[in-house]
Enzyme design. Structure first.
Site, short mmCIF file in Angstrom:
data_model
loop_
_atom_site.label_atom_id
_atom_site.label_comp_id
_atom_site.label_asym_id
_atom_site.label_seq_id
_atom_site.Cartn_x
_atom_site.Cartn_y
_atom_site.Cartn_z
CG ASP A 429 38.50 36.18 35.20
OD1 ASP A 429 38.20 35.88 34.04
OD2 ASP A 429 38.47 35.50 36.40
CG HIS A 484 33.60 40.69 41.05
ND1 HIS A 484 34.70 40.35 42.08
CD2 HIS A 484 34.50 39.88 39.88
CE1 HIS A 484 35.59 39.62 41.66
NE2 HIS A 484 35.73 39.51 40.40
CG HIS A 571 42.08 39.82 36.60
ND1 HIS A 571 43.23 39.08 36.80
CD2 HIS A 571 41.07 39.43 37.26
CE1 HIS A 571 42.59 38.33 37.63
NE2 HIS A 571 41.52 38.41 37.99
ZN ZN Z 1 37.06 38.28 39.05
#
Ligand code: ZN
Length: 620
Positions: A429, A484, A571
């Site tokens: 992500d 986001h 991430h």
């Molecule tokens: Zn995120």
């Protein structure tokens, strides 16, 4: 007086010796008369033969030998004539003159122009003068002449293979000249080939073997090189002995231009009536060509792949390439797509084609028509931003119409996907972020692994390279909102906008629209569900990489918890995450896992994902 007596005596003795010789020689002759007249006939004959066939008189020992041998029956007229014409001096005579002389000497008549032309034709195509003498020596006139000069007609014995059947020799001449050397030279080759065919060696397979093993001779290469047309013309000429007609030529040339082998063309020609008839006329065995090359097994498929290659590369594939392509698809029809992608990625002249030409060619080859604008818009976008043609092609090939097209060629290209035994979807992500994303892509590429990148829309522009590379590596680019935002705090329209803006950005870069999304923080409510327009992918293994920034923690979380069907959250913002991935990917592969994208996970697990529905894992 004494002198006179001596002289008389000498004359008497000489006469006696002559009579004695006549008696001795005459014994061999069937004709009882031993008159000088007959002997003179033979003398005259020998002298005439030398004069006509060699252009000069024999020396006395030569003359004496022939005279003796012929008179005694040890030699025959035909044997003498044969020896004279094959002597170096005899061989230098004009063949037309020699033919006429032989006819006169052996049949007492000049040669007809028809016969002369036929013999001259034979002689210039590998038949020897020996054959002519042999033929004339079988005529009744020859026997008459032998009787008249009182010698044994004799027989010439066994003919050499090339003299046995002039028509077969003519065929061998063309074979050798056109396919073997360029210039026929050696008599041994004539004899060897004539003998083979006369002994029943099948003609078509022999021609096929020559062409397959030797190719077309350099010496005969037409200006501009051997092409399909010149090859077909020569093969037909050699095999059938006449010019090929337009219709037959087209069939054969088409075969070659569609990637079929010369062997295939030889087999086509061998099946024509003209060839079969010629073999029957020559009393030769036509034979059948055995086709062993993969490309000759399926004309339609070979034609398709050849056309594809030629369209893309601008040149025809080599025989070896063609055989590889065809055998791959024939052995495993499910690999047809891979083969096609291979053709596209290995053809070196591909760079010369513009993207537009590439797409048009693809459609024309696959579907027999040019593409509509809207059909290729997405590919055009991707190509212009660095998506590879292989990647675009694999997208195009996903069309079920491709399988239908292949079915026309007798190829069942559809395969149920092989479902890996254990699969995990790694997801990243908040990227892209070049320093980390690229490291992750490096290891994915090395292990042929796929992953899903939930990108933040407004970051894409700054890290385009990552997105392009990930796409080219068959990774999935998914939607993680435009900026986001926590979606649960937004209105329905704002949720849509967040998702769509990100999706548009990805589409405008790669030409591929994201089909799954992940809500920020994994948070969603009914407004989010109703407005995202995509399945919502949450996770089943949380590495907390953002919290700990510790590679070992990430590694342990994954290796201790991730199982078949899991979705792992990471991430691609942290170097520690990249380091963990570098360790985890080989380890998972080693443990028998296949690393797939979220969409692949759903496909393999036969989960039909729905818009607005949340998926945490796809464990069986
Ligand atoms: Zn995120």
């Amino acid at each position: 007086m004494k002198r006179h007596t001596n002289k008389v005596l000498r004359v008497v003795l000489r006469m006696g010796a002559l009579i004695l010789t006549c008696l001795m020689l005459g014994g061999a002759c069937l004709v009882p008369s031993r008159s000088l007249k007959k002997e003179n006939l033979l003398e005259d004959y020998i002298l005439r033969a030398f004069q006509l066939l060699r252009g000069g008189e024999p020396d006395s020992s030569e003359f004496g030998r022939w005279y003796r041998d012929l008179s005694s029956g040890k030699a025959s007229i035909s044997g003498m004539l044969d020896e004279i014409v094959s002597s170096p001096e005899g061989a230098q005579m004009d063949p037309a003159v020699t033919l006429d002389a032989l006819s006169r000497l052996m049949t007492d008549t000049p040669i007809s122009s028809e016969k002369r032309d036929q013999y001259l034709n034979y002689l210039s195509h590998g038949v020897s003068m020996h054959r002519v003498v042999w033929e004339l020596s079988a005529s009744p006139a020859y026997f008459g002449i032998c009787g008249k000069v009182c010698v044994n007609p004799g027989s010439l014995g066994e003919l050499s293979p090339r003299d046995k059947d002039p028509e077969v020799t003519m065929f061998v001449y063309t074979l050798i000249k056109d396919l073997y050397y360029g210039e026929p030279g050696s008599e041994t080759d004539y004899d060897a080939w004539c003998e083979k065919f006369l002994n029943g060696e099948p003609v078509a397979p022999a021609v096929e073997e020559i062409v397959r093993t030797k190719g077309f001779p350099k010496a005969n290469e037409p200006a501009g090189g051997w092409d399909a047309e010149s090859e077909v013309q020569v093969l037909f000429e050699v095999m059938v002995g006449q010019e090929i007609n337009e219709e037959q030529e087209k069939v054969c040339v088409d075969a070659l231009e569609n990637g079929m082998s010369e062997s295939y063309v030889i087999s086509l020609i061998s099946e024509t009536y003209a060839f079969q008839k010629r073999c029957t006329d020559l009393q030769l065995i036509a034979g059948e060509v055995e086709l062993t090359e993969p490309r000759d097994q399926n004309y339609a498929m070979t034609g398709f792949l050849c056309q594809l290659y030629t369209r893309l590369a601008g040149i025809k594939p080599t025989a070896e390439e063609m055989n590889n392509f065809v055998s791959q698809t024939l052995e495993d029809p499910g690999k047809t797509r891979d083969t096609i992608v291979e053709i596209v990625s290995t053809s070196t002249s591909l760079e010369d084609l513009s993207d537009e030409e590439f797409l048009t060619n693809m459609y024309t080859v696959f579907y027999g028509r040019e593409p509509e604008d809207n059909e290729i818009e997405s590919y055009r976008i991707g190509l212009s931003n660095g998506i590879t043609r292989e990647r675009v092609l694999s997208e195009i090939l996903k069309d079920p119409a491709f399988d239908e097209k292949m079915a026309e060629y007798g190829i069942d290209s559809y395969v149920e996907p092989v479902i890996p035994e254990k699969i995990i979807a790694l997801t990243f992500d908040d990227g892209p972020y070049t320093p980390v994303t690229m490291r992750i892509l490096d290891v994915l590429e090395e292990y042929g692994a796929h992953a899903t990148f939930f990108v933040v829309g407004n970051r894409v522009k700054n890290y385009q390279d990552c997105v392009i590379r990930a796409t080219n590596l068959n990774c999935e680019i998914a939607d993680h909102t435009w900026s986001h935002q926590t979606l649960t705090k937004l209105s329905g329209d704002a949720v849509s906008a967040q998702i769509n803006d990100c999706a548009d950005t990805v589409y405008n870069l790669t030409g591929i629209r994201p089909v799954v999304m992940r809500p920020v923080g994994g948070s969603y409510n009914s407004t989010v569900s109703q407005n995202v327009g995509m399945p919502m992918i949450i996770w089943s293994v949380d590495t907390n990489d953002w919290k700990y920034r510790d590679s070992n923690h990430v590694i342990n979380e994954i290796l201790n918890n991730a199982k078949d069907g899991d979705i792992v959250l990471m991430h691609d913002l942290y170097e520690t995450t990249a380091s963990a991935v570098e360790y985890v990917v080989p380890e998972l592969v080693d443990r028998g896992y296949t690393l797939v994208t979220v969409s692949e996970l759903a496909e393999y697990k036969k989960v039909k994902m729905e818009k607005g529905k949340a998926y945490f894992s796809m464990r069986g």
